[in-house]
Design an enzyme around this catalytic site. Structure first.
Site, PDB file in Angstrom:
ATOM      1  N   LYS A 162       0.605  -1.017   0.040  1.00 26.49           N
ATOM      2  CA  LYS A 162       0.006   0.127  -0.029  1.00 26.49           C
ATOM      3  C   LYS A 162       0.978   1.348   0.003  1.00 26.49           C
ATOM      4  CE  LYS A 162      -2.280   2.908   2.958  1.00 26.49           C
ATOM      5  NZ  LYS A 162      -2.256   3.936   2.031  1.00 26.49           N
ATOM      6  N   GLU A 183      10.172   1.518  10.264  1.00 27.64           N
ATOM      7  CA  GLU A 183      11.119   2.738  10.075  1.00 27.64           C
ATOM      8  C   GLU A 183      10.191   3.960  10.277  1.00 27.64           C
ATOM      9  OE1 GLU A 183      13.923   2.238   9.187  1.00 27.64           O
ATOM     10  OE2 GLU A 183      14.199   0.039   8.955  1.00 27.64           O
ATOM     11  N   CYS A 231      13.074  11.621   6.183  1.00 33.15           N
ATOM     12  CA  CYS A 231      13.250  11.175   7.440  1.00 33.15           C
ATOM     13  C   CYS A 231      14.531  11.721   7.809  1.00 33.15           C
ATOM     14  CB  CYS A 231      12.740  10.068   7.574  1.00 33.15           C
ATOM     15  SG  CYS A 231      13.696   8.931   6.561  1.00 33.15           S
ATOM     16  N   GLU A 260       9.170  15.883  16.015  1.00 37.07           N
ATOM     17  CA  GLU A 260       9.490  15.958  14.510  1.00 37.07           C
ATOM     18  C   GLU A 260       8.656  16.869  13.774  1.00 37.07           C
ATOM     19  OE1 GLU A 260       8.235  12.647  11.836  1.00 37.07           O
ATOM     20  OE2 GLU A 260      10.348  12.372  10.730  1.00 37.07           O
TER      21      GLU A 260
END
Ligand code: NAD
Length: 480
Positions: free
Chosen positions: A173, A248, A282, A384
């Site tokens: 997906k 991850e 990231c 973040e």
């Protein structure tokens, strides 16, 4: 209007519900395509197809499987321009970046694992005069691969390629925000004659399609890249089902410049580390720590270059930055800059959305933003942001900067700038990140273990790590 379809059992199909979701081009804010609004029924059909294909695919030789992957890789490269344009339109990233990085890397992922599987060997352990053990590594079954929007085809294929190379079949997906290149990949799989059901791509929302993949009892292995909160949710579901998991997740990466660094290189790379892909990688270095005696010099040089960065139409190669991925994400960035101000931050440059006239007037553009004067413990420096926003602060000693660097819950990547080899080794050893770059940033060798510590994830991708993850080891002990 482009109509994206699911790829299930070798054919392109609509969602069983027949419902569709609108897909927006971030640079214009306009709907330009639609994707299937799939649900657990589509995931069930895809999983059944993958299950059926498993015995054929897993019994093909590694060489034959590798041939399929290499053919897919070649086709992607043949259509590089087409794929790059699709990726840029779908995600808002500059076309030059998609051409230079995203699409070539997607092709490399298939080639790397398609050839790598032919060299993959397992261990043998000899017990003096007693027995010999060997590790039999076999594919697991149907692998679930879920990926994010920031490097759409790049990260999608980073999972699919090793899963397939190892002999698993896949239900995958892509992000609902960037489904287009995954759709074009399914067309390539049909072109190269990949056996039906080996790879299945189900489009739609994370809450429907993603959760259905994670919950499906016939999918024993899940590889996920995305946000830490989503990772937590996935672990909560998959843990009690004893699924093999690779997560991850997010990062809040330090970029550390010592006073003996080669300043020009450190500044130039800091620009890339801060603002490539609008800061939506990231691995981006979003916390700059600069040793006090060179702080002002570094800051002035860096700011000069940040102010000169061009933001605008992703199709124009003169623009270093394009649009952020969505309105929601743009609003998140704005709220963090507001928070930074409330926490006492001083905006050195940027800090606002950009409103262009004409066809880009509804696009999601934001200025590259640098903030000074914040404590390393404040929320802006701990959470973040995942956009074109970095903080900069001075430090005095090695011990102090290691404390700053390790102070967040994340541990994905770091970049250290120094010409003192001993210091480089010392700091690299003490920094709690899965990847440490010395005098560089985002220099990737696909054989190396890739992944994060702490809230940045569990497990490693890349090279043998990925092939080990997508196989089940079995020890066979033979008495001598
Ligand atoms: P996200 O977690 O919102 O979504 C990632 C994928 O998961 C999407 O396909 C989404 O549809 C799906 N999803 C959402 N909810 C789900 C659920 N409950 N169950 C299963 N699947 C679900 O992340 P995002 O916003 O697409 O991506 C940005 C994040 O990804 C950032 O935090 C970034 O740091 C992280 N990221 C990490 C890496 C890495 O290698 N560590 C690489 C790229 C991006």
């Amino acid at each position: 209007m482009i109509q994206i379809k699911n790829y299930i059992n070798g054919t392109l199909v609509d969602a069983i519900s027949n419902q569709r979701l609108n897909n927006i081009a971030p640079a214009t804010g306009k709907v330009y395509s639609q994707l299937p609004d799939s649900d657990e029924r589509d995931v069930a059909a895809a999983t059944q197809a993958a299950k059926n294909a498993f015995s054929i695919w897993s019994s093909l030789s590694a060489e034959k499987r590798g041939d399929y992957l290499t053919q897919i890789s070649k086709k992607i490269l043949e259509k590089l321009e087409f794929f790059a344009q699709a990726e840029s339109m779908d995600s808002g990233k500059p076309l030059w970046l998609a051409k230079q990085t995203d699409i070539p890397r997607a092709a490399s992922n298939f080639k790397f694992f398609g050839t790598g599987i032919q060299h993959f060997a397992s261990e043998s352990h000899y017990m003096e005069e007693t027995a010999i053990n060997y590790t039999l590594r076999r594919p697991i079954g149907v692998a679930g691969c879920i990926s994010p929007w920031n490097l759409p085809l790049y990260l999608f294929t980073w999972k699919i390629a090793p899963a397939l190379a190892a002999g698993n079949t896949v239900v995958a997906k892509p992000s609902e925000l960037t489904p287009l290149t995954a759709f074009y990949l399914s067309e390539i799989c049909i072109e190269v004659g990949l056996p039906a059901g080996v790879l299945n791509i189900v489009h739609g929302l994370g809450a429907k399609v993603g959760t259905a993949i994670v919950k499906h009892p016939e999918i024993p292995v899940i590889s996920f890249t995305g946000g830490t909160k989503t990772g937590e949710e996935i672990a909560r579901t998959a843990g009690p089902m004893f699924k093999k998991l690779s997560l991850e997740l997010g990062g809040k990466n330090p970029y550390i410049v010592f006073n003996d660094a080669t300043l020009e290189d450190a500044v130039n790379t800091a620009i890339r580390a801060s603002f490539t892909n609008q800061g939506q990688i990231c691995l981006c270095g979003s916390r700059l720590f600069v040793q006090r005696d060179i702080y002002e010099t570094f800051k002035n040089e860096y700011l000069k270059k940040v102010k000169a960065l061009r933001v605008g139409n992703p199709a124009d190669d003169k623009n270093f930055m394009g649009a952020l991925v969505s309105k929601q994400h743009l609003e998140k960035i704005e709220s963090y800059v507001q928070l930074a101000k409330e926490e006492g931050g001083i905006i050195l440059t940027g800090g606002n959305r950009i409103q262009f006239p004409g066809e880009l007037s509804e696009g999601y553009f934001y200025q590259p933003t640098v903030i000074e004067g914040l404590s390393f413990q404040c929320r802006t420096n701990q959470e973040e942001i995942f956009g074109p926003v970095v903080t900069i602060q001075p430090f005095d000693t090695e011990e102090e900067v290691i404390e700053y660097a390790n102070s967040t819950s994340y541990g994905l990547a770091s970049s250290i700038w120094t010409n003192d080899v001993k210091r480089a080794h010392r700091v690299a050893e003490k920094i709690k990140t899965g990847i440490v770059w010395i005098n560089c940033w985002m220099l990737r060798d696909l054989r190396t273990p890739f992944g994060g510590m702490k809230s940045s994830g569990v497990g490693r991708e890349g090279g043998w790590e990925a092939l080990r993850f997508f196989t089940e080891p079995k020890n066979v002990c033979i008495k001598l």
